[in-house]
Structure formats: structure tokens, C-alpha cells
Design an enzyme around this catalytic site. Structure first.
Site, PDB file in Angstrom:
ATOM      1  N   GLY A 161       4.045 -11.403   7.381  1.00  0.00           N
ATOM      2  CA  GLY A 161       3.224 -10.877   8.469  1.00  0.00           C
ATOM      3  C   GLY A 161       1.813 -11.436   8.351  1.00  0.00           C
ATOM      4  O   GLY A 161       1.437 -12.414   9.003  1.00  0.00           O
ATOM      5  N   TYR A 204      -8.639   0.803   3.082  1.00  0.00           N
ATOM      6  CA  TYR A 204      -8.371   0.228   1.757  1.00  0.00           C
ATOM      7  C   TYR A 204      -9.619  -0.369   1.108  1.00  0.00           C
ATOM      8  O   TYR A 204      -9.483  -1.231   0.235  1.00  0.00           O
ATOM      9  CB  TYR A 204      -7.371  -0.939   1.820  1.00  0.00           C
ATOM     10  N   CYS A 251     -18.213   8.466  14.491  1.00  0.00           N
ATOM     11  CA  CYS A 251     -18.857   9.569  13.766  1.00  0.00           C
ATOM     12  C   CYS A 251     -18.126   9.870  12.468  1.00  0.00           C
ATOM     13  O   CYS A 251     -17.498  10.933  12.324  1.00  0.00           O
ATOM     14  CB  CYS A 251     -18.903  10.795  14.663  1.00  0.00           C
ATOM     15  N   GLU A 252     -18.147   8.956  11.555  1.00  0.00           N
ATOM     16  CA  GLU A 252     -17.557   9.107  10.217  1.00  0.00           C
ATOM     17  C   GLU A 252     -18.382   8.247   9.277  1.00  0.00           C
ATOM     18  O   GLU A 252     -18.667   7.084   9.619  1.00  0.00           O
ATOM     19  CB  GLU A 252     -16.122   8.536  10.172  1.00  0.00           C
ATOM     20  N   TYR A 297      -3.202  -6.625  10.853  1.00  0.00           N
ATOM     21  CA  TYR A 297      -3.465  -5.215  10.532  1.00  0.00           C
ATOM     22  C   TYR A 297      -4.840  -4.771  11.036  1.00  0.00           C
ATOM     23  O   TYR A 297      -5.524  -4.001  10.387  1.00  0.00           O
ATOM     24  CB  TYR A 297      -3.302  -4.972   9.023  1.00  0.00           C
TER      25      TYR A 297
HETATM   26  N1  PLP Z   1       8.432  -6.507   5.403  1.00  0.00           N
HETATM   27  C1  PLP Z   1       8.261  -5.200   5.185  1.00  0.00           C
HETATM   28  C2  PLP Z   1       9.467  -4.368   4.953  1.00  0.00           C
HETATM   29  C3  PLP Z   1       6.981  -4.638   5.164  1.00  0.00           C
HETATM   30  O1  PLP Z   1       6.821  -3.330   4.931  1.00  0.00           O
HETATM   31  C4  PLP Z   1       5.855  -5.476   5.395  1.00  0.00           C
HETATM   32  C5  PLP Z   1       4.487  -4.945   5.368  1.00  0.00           C
HETATM   33  O2  PLP Z   1       4.145  -3.965   4.831  1.00  0.00           O
HETATM   34  C6  PLP Z   1       6.081  -6.836   5.642  1.00  0.00           C
HETATM   35  C7  PLP Z   1       7.368  -7.324   5.649  1.00  0.00           C
HETATM   36  C8  PLP Z   1       4.958  -7.781   5.922  1.00  0.00           C
HETATM   37  O3  PLP Z   1       4.093  -7.875   4.860  1.00  0.00           O
HETATM   38  P1  PLP Z   1       2.886  -8.906   4.895  1.00  0.00           P
HETATM   39  O4  PLP Z   1       2.146  -8.677   6.150  1.00  0.00           O
HETATM   40  O5  PLP Z   1       2.099  -8.591   3.697  1.00  0.00           O
HETATM   41  O6  PLP Z   1       3.501 -10.278   4.834  1.00  0.00           O
END
Ligand code: PLP
Length: 431
Positions: free
Chosen positions: A291, A332, A359-360, A387
Site C-alpha cells: 500500500g 502515530y 480544537c485539539e 494513509y
Molecule cells: N495487507 C494488509 C492485510 C494490511 O493490513 C495492510 C496495512 O495495514 C497492508 C496490506 C498494506 O500495508 P502497507 O501500506 O504498509 O504496504
């Protein structure tokens, strides 16, 4: 002696993001022009950067039977999904909503895998009806329910079981998923028994095994360790007479946010494939679920400086982007580089916290940054492709930002700025 542009360059996201004549560009688009034209906060993504990140994986898997399933939770905007669907990627989904997004961009359902610990019966029915490639099942109870749902529909569900290899990915605890004590997957020591159970269920067909140990992983060793643990299991499961057609190693590869040095995807896979070959599994179908590493450094968030607020203990640079747009620092303590779109030499540098209007006290985007800016200047929050928009919220009734996709000098508006009316559309007054 470096030129001024050279001194400014080498940013996370380079070479697609760079200063040209002291104006920040993404590909050939001037980000200052885009901020003025479309307003801020504004996410801008580079198509070339996404395709280059994908190409690194494709190079790593050259000549292998491998399928890349983009983990769309990282960024599920339709314009982004289209880039990956057109490039032949599959998708890793975690909800019925994500499934509908894949359908909306014409993605190939046979290349869709469905992960997640809490799939509902309705989501299972939806995914079975769509003909997805595989359910990545995360518990024994889920196997039973999925088998029942499939039998009622007169179908057989293709399944892989997510195994928790109990390997430390050496990342932030909130994004570490492959250790004992995490809610994900089944325990390594229970896996063989659970595979036997899966193979006995009439509504299921075992097709694979999968793991995903965490996110923003910057070392190779955790992957090598996880691979060993999974291959040990494949040997045991197949000795029990259950064929494993594919092995899915999940996602997790990190990106450079701030002098992070994760391995390149092709270099990582060179090492992992050497191990697979050495252990005799090199010809097996492989799957991965990246991802962040496909989109993280392909995107930036543009924002305007609203006010400078000097203080006794701290100076604040208040911007128009906030934790609802960029939740990672609040969630995080994550770092995003923050740079001016047009660097200034005529105002003094200020050591400040960069904060949003929410407001945090947790609404900060950067701490202790040195910025030479005035109100009205524009900044870019870098490495904001993953993200961020997919985790954005409407907290404080703030509309979600607009999004652009650049392709060379071409600019596509892929999401309009959300209005207050958009946010209130589903709500009702009490009559
Ligand atoms: N696969 C699963 C099952 C996940 O939970 C995640 C992210 O949390 C990913 C793939 C993608 O991870 P990343 O964005 O770190 O590559």
C-alpha cells in the site's frame, strides 16, 4: 558548489517532486499555481511516481508468477485506483465499500483479495457474488461463517488463512501486526489444525496462505524471518495433503519520510526470491499487498499559512490543513517533511510547531520546524499519498480536501472539495 535548486532538492518523493527555478513542482506541474487555482488544503498525486513505485515491484518479480494487489486502504480515491487498475494490478480490500470502489474503476475481480478480521456476512455475500479471487481469512470462526454463507449461495469460497508468524517488524506498535498479541491472523502453532478444519468445510476451497507483519518496515530481516516461518508451515500443510497454490507475503515496505532508508522493492525481492528458490518454492504463485510503498511518496498536501503566533515557550505556524486531513502525526507521532512552495530569503526563519485549526492539542502536523514564512505563503506536506486522505475525517465539520492527479503537465481534478452541505446530506432534523 550546489546551485540553489540543487541545494533545495533531494526531497522525499524525488525525482518526481523537485524545485525548478525555486518553485516546487510535482512532475511538470507548479504546485504554487495549483494551490492558487484550486485552493488549500489540496492533495496532489503524481501518476508517474505511482507507476515508478509499481515498476520497482514488477522488476523484482520479472519472470515470476506473481500478482501485485494494491492495498487500497492506503489511498482509495478512485483516480488513484484507476492508475493501478489500468496498470494490471489487483487489489487488497478490507470492506464492502472498498469492493464497490474496485467495481467503480472496472478492476478485475479475480485479482481481488479480501483481508480483515471482521468481515460481515453481508460483505462475504457481496464479495462471493462479485467473484473475488480469494478471502484472506483471519480466524477459525470466520472460516465457519464463510463456508455457511457460500453454501447458502451454492458457491465455494476460495480461501487463504492469514498466519501470524510472530516476527517483530521493528516499526511503530500501532502498525505492527505480525506479533503474538496482535488481533490479526491465526497463531503459527494453530495454523496446521485450522488448515485441516478449512479443508474439511464444504463451502471452502483452500488456495493459499498469507501473512502481513506490519507497515513502514525499513529492514529486510523481518521479511526473511517471516518467509522462513511461512515456508515451514507450507511444508507441513502440504504434507497433510492440503495443496497451497499461492503464497501471499502481505505489504508493509516502508518509504522515506525523514532519512528513512527502506530497501528498494526490487532489491528486497531479490533477497526474498533467493530464499524462496533456495527452499524450493521459487515456482509457486506469489502475491503481495503493498500500500504505502506504492503511493506514499507520490502525494503531497498543499496548505496555506494562516497565522504566525509567537509564544513564550513555543512559536506556532498555524496552517489551513489539520489532523482531519493529515491524521498520521496525531495518531502515530509520525513525521512529514514540510517545505515551502516558493522558498523566501526575505523573512527570518522561525523555530515553530506547525499546527492546524482543529480544537485539539494533538492537532499538530510538524514539531520544532525551521520555516521562513509569512501568513499567506503556501507549504507542502510531503509523503502524504498514503494513509492521509483515506483516513481523513470531518472532525470540526471540516470538509475533506480536494485531490488532483498530475500526469506530466496535465492536471486532473479527481475529487472536489467537500462542502458543509455534502457533509449534512444524510442527516435529518427531528420533526
Ligand atoms: N495487507 C494488509 C492485510 C494490511 O493490513 C495492510 C496495512 O495495514 C497492508 C496490506 C498494506 O500495508 P502497507 O501500506 O504498509 O504496504
Amino acid at each position: 558548489m550546489l546551485t540553489k535548486n540543487e541545494a533545495l532538492n533531494g526531497l522525499p518523493g524525488a525525482p518526481h517532486i523537485s524545485y525548478r527555478n525555486e518553485a516546487l513542482h510535482l512532475e511538470d506541474a507548479s504546485l504554487g499555481d495549483l494551490a492558487r487555482q484550486y485552493g488549500t488544503p489540496l492533495f496532489v498525486y503524481s501518476r508517474a511516481a505511482m507507476l515508478a513505485a509499481l515498476a520497482a515491484y514488477q522488476a523484482g518479480f520479472a519472470g515470476r508468477n506473481a500478482q501485485i494487489c494494491y492495498a487500497m486502504k492506503a489511498n482509495s480515491s478512485l483516480g488513484v485506483l484507476q492508475v493501478f487498475a489500468q496498470a494490471g494490478c489487483g487489489f487488497d480490500i478490507v470492506s464492502g465499500g472498498e469492493l464497490e470502489r474496485v467495481q467503480a474503476v472496472g478492476g478485475d475481480m479475480r485479482k481481488v483479495i479480501f483481508s480483515g478480521v471482521g468481515k460481515t456476512r453481508a460483505e462475504m455475500r457481496q464479495a462471493l457474488a462479485a467473484g473475488i479471487g480469494c478471502f484472506n481469512v483471519e480466524s477459525e470462526a470466520e472460516l465457519d461463517v464463510l463456508s455457511d454463507v457460500a453454501l447458502v449461495m451454492g458457491l465455494v469460497a476460495p480461501v487463504s488463512i492469514r498466519v501470524n508468524p510472530n516476527v517483530d517488524p521493528k516499526t511503530h506498535p500501532y502498525i505492527s501486526t505480525g506479533l503474538q498479541g496482535n488481533k490479526f491472523g491465526v497463531a503459527h502453532e494453530d495454523a496446521l489444525r485450522i488448515y485441516r478444519h478449512a479443508a474439511s468445510l464444504k463451502g471452502l476451497r483452500v488456495v493459499g496462505i498469507d501473512c502481513h507483519i506490519g507497515s513502514q518496515i525499513t529492514e529486510t530481516t523481518p521479511y526473511l524471518d517471516a518467509m522462513d516461518r511461512i515456508l515451514d508451515l507450507v511444508t507441513d500443510i502440504e504434507s497433510a495433503g492440503i495443496a497451497i497454490e499461492h503464497i501471499d507475503f502481505g505489504g508493509g515496505l516502508g518509504i522515506n519520510y525523514n532519512q528513512d532508508a527502506p530497501p528498494a522493492a526490487d532489491a528486497l525481492w531479490l533477497e526474498l526470491l533467493a530464499k524462496l528458490d533456495a527452499r524450493g518454492y521459487g515456482n509457486r504463485k506469489l502475491m503481495i499487498e503493498p500500500g504505502r510503498s506504492l503511493v506514499g511518496n507520490a502525494g503531497v498536501c498543499l496548505t496555506e499559512v494562516l497565522y504566525l503566533k509567537p509564544g513564550e515557550q513555543k512559536n506556532f505556524c498555524i496552517i489551513d490543513a489539520a489532523m482531519n486531513d493529515l491524521p498520521r502525526p496525531a495518531m502515530y507521532q509520525a513525521f512529514h517533511a514540510i517545505v515551502p512552495l516558493a522558498p523566501r530569503g526575505d523573512v527570518p526563519e522561525l523555530l515553530c510547531d506547525v499546527v492546524g485549526p482543529v480544537c485539539e492539542s494533538g492537532d499538530w502536523i510538524g514539531r520544532d520546524r525551521r520555516l521562513a514564512v509569512s501568513a499567506g505563503d503556501h507549504l507542502a506536506v510531503l509523503s502524504a499519498g498514503a494513509y492521509c486522505m483515506s483516513m481523513a475525517s470531518n472532525y470540526n465539520t471540516r470538509g475533506r480536501a480536494a485531490e488532483l492527479l498530475v500526469d506530466g503537465a496535465k492536471v486532473h481534478l479527481i475529487r472536489e472539495r467537500e462542502t458543509a452541505a455534502d457533509q449534512m446530506r444524510a442527516e435529518k432534523l427531528v420533526c
